[in-house]
Scaffold this motif. Structure first.
Motif, PDB file in Angstrom:
ATOM      1  N   THR A   1       0.829  -1.189   0.000  1.00  0.00           N
ATOM      2  CA  THR A   1       0.000   0.000   0.000  1.00  0.00           C
ATOM      3  C   THR A   1       0.866   1.242   0.000  1.00  0.00           C
ATOM      4  O   THR A   1       1.995   1.221   0.489  1.00  0.00           O
TER       5      THR A   1
ATOM      6  N   GLY B   1      -3.203   3.856   6.522  1.00  0.00           N
ATOM      7  CA  GLY B   1      -4.408   3.136   6.146  1.00  0.00           C
ATOM      8  C   GLY B   1      -4.857   2.157   7.218  1.00  0.00           C
ATOM      9  O   GLY B   1      -4.130   1.871   8.180  1.00  0.00           O
ATOM     10  N   TYR B   2      -6.053   1.630   7.040  1.00  0.00           N
ATOM     11  CA  TYR B   2      -6.641   0.719   8.032  1.00  0.00           C
ATOM     12  C   TYR B   2      -5.730  -0.471   8.320  1.00  0.00           C
ATOM     13  O   TYR B   2      -5.468  -0.797   9.479  1.00  0.00           O
ATOM     14  N   MET B   3      -5.238  -1.147   7.302  1.00  0.00           N
ATOM     15  CA  MET B   3      -4.416  -2.344   7.514  1.00  0.00           C
ATOM     16  C   MET B   3      -3.083  -1.993   8.179  1.00  0.00           C
ATOM     17  O   MET B   3      -2.597  -2.748   9.012  1.00  0.00           O
ATOM     18  N   SER B   4      -2.515  -0.856   7.832  1.00  0.00           N
ATOM     19  CA  SER B   4      -1.270  -0.424   8.474  1.00  0.00           C
ATOM     20  C   SER B   4      -1.497  -0.153   9.957  1.00  0.00           C
ATOM     21  O   SER B   4      -0.687  -0.552  10.808  1.00  0.00           O
ATOM     22  N   ARG B   5      -2.600   0.518  10.275  1.00  0.00           N
ATOM     23  CA  ARG B   5      -2.920   0.800  11.680  1.00  0.00           C
ATOM     24  C   ARG B   5      -3.210  -0.493  12.435  1.00  0.00           C
ATOM     25  O   ARG B   5      -2.800  -0.654  13.587  1.00  0.00           O
ATOM     26  N   LEU B   6      -3.913  -1.428  11.805  1.00  0.00           N
ATOM     27  CA  LEU B   6      -4.198  -2.718  12.430  1.00  0.00           C
ATOM     28  C   LEU B   6      -2.888  -3.460  12.715  1.00  0.00           C
ATOM     29  O   LEU B   6      -2.694  -3.995  13.809  1.00  0.00           O
TER      30      LEU B   6
ATOM     31  N   SER C   1      -1.108  -1.891  15.632  1.00  0.00           N
ATOM     32  CA  SER C   1      -1.777  -2.223  16.888  1.00  0.00           C
ATOM     33  C   SER C   1      -1.438  -3.648  17.332  1.00  0.00           C
ATOM     34  O   SER C   1      -1.147  -3.895  18.515  1.00  0.00           O
TER      35      SER C   1
END
Length: 102
Positions: free
Chosen positions: A24, A29-34, A37
């Motif tokens: 990406t 982005g969502y997956m990077s933040r996930l 975490s």
């Protein structure tokens, strides 16, 4: 699109234990933040297990089963921490040209 050498190693495995990668351009982005975490949780777990290991190994009353369970949990945590280190090391090398030369 991210070049193949810029894929992010994710902190979980796919089928058969194969590594999973994220491609990406969006760092937030969502997956990077996930992934961030989950990496944070994995590192926190490793710290907790290290404390527990010190306490358990210093105890004269530690049962063999408890030590065996702890060893299995430490092995899993070490595997996670090594994956995080590999992923973050790769990301650092991509951002710092001096690291790419070493």
């Amino acid at each position: 699109m991210t070049a193949p050498n810029e894929l992010r190693l994710l902190p979980w495995s796919g089928p058969g234990g194969k590594p999973c990668y994220l491609s990406t351009d969006a760092q937030g982005g969502y997956m990077s933040r996930l992934a961030d975490s989950i990496e944070s949780a994995q590192l926190d777990t490793a710290v907790e297990l290290l404390t527990l290991a010190s306490e358990t190994l210093n105890s004269q009353d530690a049962a063999l089963g408890d030590v065996r369970t702890l060893a299995m949990e430490l092995t899993e945590a070490l595997r996670d921490v090594l994956r995080v280190a590999s992923s973050r090391g790769h990301l650092l090398a991509l951002r710092d040209p001096a690291l790419q030369e070493s």
